[in-house]
Structures are given as structure tokens and as C-alpha cells.
Design an enzyme around this catalytic site. Sequence first.
Site, mmCIF file in Angstrom:
data_model
loop_
_atom_site.group_PDB
_atom_site.id
_atom_site.type_symbol
_atom_site.label_atom_id
_atom_site.label_comp_id
_atom_site.label_asym_id
_atom_site.label_seq_id
_atom_site.Cartn_x
_atom_site.Cartn_y
_atom_site.Cartn_z
ATOM 1 C CG HIS A 149 37.450 59.675 60.031
ATOM 2 N ND1 HIS A 149 37.259 59.216 61.590
ATOM 3 C CD2 HIS A 149 37.115 60.857 60.198
ATOM 4 C CE1 HIS A 149 37.294 60.259 62.068
ATOM 5 N NE2 HIS A 149 37.199 61.582 61.170
ATOM 6 C CD GLU A 151 34.040 57.587 65.227
ATOM 7 O OE1 GLU A 151 32.771 57.059 65.447
ATOM 8 O OE2 GLU A 151 34.186 58.648 65.544
#
Length: 381
Positions: A149, A151
Site C-alpha cells: 500500500h 501509505e
Amino acid sequence: MKKDFSPTLLDFGPVQIFLARHFGFCYGVENAIEISFRTIEENPGKRIFLLSEMIHNPQVNAELLSRGVKFLQDTYGKQLISFDELTTDDIVIIPAFGTTLEIEKKLNDIGIKTEKYNTTCPFVEKVWNRSEQIARKNYTVIVHGKPKHEETRATFSHAASNTPTVVVNDMAEAARLSRFITGERPASEFYEIFKNQYSRGFDATKDLTRIGVVNQTTMLASDTQAIADFLKRVMMEKYNLSENDIEDRFADTRDTLCYATNDNQSAVIGLLQKKADFAIVIGGYNSSNTSHLVELCEEKIPTYFINSEEKILSDKEILHFNFHSKQEILTSNYLPVHIPVKILITSGASCPDALVEGVIRKLATFFPVKKSIEEITNEFN
């Protein structure tokens, strides 16, 4: 004061819709969208790029693309447009997820000022800051997040620049990590089991003696807390510590949980207290926080994960996403024959409210409703 997480009832008569108390856009997403569209308006004629998807919502990203914005990378970091094609006159917007220090340096070396068009969510930055704080006290950072991901990749980069860092995806991986803490497994096996999830130079023999847990802000808050509590117990048992001296080995990082993610998840728990026929969760199919709302609903009730009202094909068929198999599924006869039909509705943090309204309006057309949406909403004004 204790927050009220009970849902709102939209009573159309033959169909009753329970809407989660908290749903949809969080501050970080609203801020990112506002900066992005303002940047477009203020820079006519300039080439504008997004580092990757602004947020995990297809409608918002499509709108940005329609205005001439181009993506440099896909959501997994695969390069779509080479950085070599960029010039100092170009604008690159950093998405709400943030980015890695390596990419930031690459852009700065080209002469692109990333700080001016950086839409990183302040709650993501809070995790980075907390990681830096505990790094100064010689703790290793354990990141609870999805390794691929955006983030998590960004948080990993920021944490790893200051201290040894490793990513755990779930409780099963936290349990595997614990066996290296206790010495049940030889340190030599760590590097294969956590391949591509640990920082350069990580030493499994000494870098797991003082740890702190931070999280990808869109993970299930209860999962992050459970992983932190579990690893805390492991450290207490390993080093014979009590609550009074646990900070010698384990950092308190509970303040890194995002309020919006927490509230949306708590609101779903409140929503599920109502008896209903099924739930609809609206949001991008690659949205982590939305998939966790689906996960919560699936434990209690039949759940349909859709990204817009267009997926509700008719009163007989609905096309919905299975986030486990990553495939869309066509379900027939999803509406029960009894009256009233009771439906729970919520949406992810990257889902515009207009999409939620569209779903409600579509569902209402399938029933001889007694009131319009406008009449019902006026009752709340």
C-alpha cells in the site's frame, strides 16, 4: 463525552435505510482533493502530474484525469511515466497517502518543489513523527500495514530512515515475528519470512529487543490495537516486565490511530446493532479503509461492496466486489420479498457523499415510497 455511534434512520415506508453516523470523506481526503483542484485552476497551461492515485476512488481520479492531470505511478508504485520526462516547470502533486523519502529526493533533484503541492494527510504525518520520536529512544518500529500500500511504503521509508523497521500485515505475521523476539526461531530465518518487509541492515538478533508499533492509518483500529497488545505481552514475558517498567522494551504508540478511521469503524459497529436484511458499503475497490468496513459488516450480515449506484443493475441484480478474491460477482434476488426491507449503508473515507446519495435514490426507486428524499432530509433540518 461518549460519542453517539447510533445510525440515522431514513424511513421511506416499504424500505428503511439505516445510514452510519460517520461515513465518507475524512479531513485528509477533503484537504487533498481541495488542494488538487485548486492547483489545476491556478496553473492553466502547466503540466500537472499526480504521483499516484490521489485517493482510492475511481470517480475522483477520473475527474482529475479528465482535467488533464496524469499519473506518474499506479497504486502499487509501478512507473507509468518516467521521472526522466519531468522538468522543473512541471507540477507534481503528492497524494494523501504521502510518498517515500527516495521519491521525494528524486523529484527535488529534478527541481520540482514537492512541498508546495504535498497533500499528505496530517494524520499520516503524525505516524511519521511518532516513529521519529520513538526512533530517538532506540526503539525498532513495527508498522502494521499492507506492505504494497502507498501509505505503508511511505511510512516504512520515513521510519527506516531513522531506525530499524519491519512491516507486519496482520496478527498471523505478528505471531511469526514474536517467535524471533522470544528466540523460538533462529534469527537467520527472519530474512526469508519477512522478505521485502524489513529495512536495510536489519539485525534480527538485536533489533527486536526494543519495539514500538505504528500503523497504516486505514487499517482496522481494533486489529492494530490487538497486535500492539500482543507484542507488548510478548515483551513483558520475555523480559519479565510489568506495566510499570514495560517502556524499557515497548513504546506506547496508541496515539497514532486515525480518528476518522476509528470513527467510521465505530459507526459501523453501531450500525450493525440494527436488525437488517443486508448492508451496502460504497467505496473504491482498492480502498483499504473501505475493505475493512466491508470486513466488519460481513461478520454479521450479507454485505454488498459497490463503488457506485451503477452497480445496482435492477431490483433483481446487483454487481458487487469480493475483496477476498478481487473479483466482481453478480448476485440475483438480493432484495427480500417482505416489507419493509431494511438496509444498512456506509461508505469509505475516499467516497464522495454524492455516491451515497445516488445509491439511496436508486434503491428508493424500487419501492412505492411514501416520502421523497427531499422530504425526509427536510425533517432533519
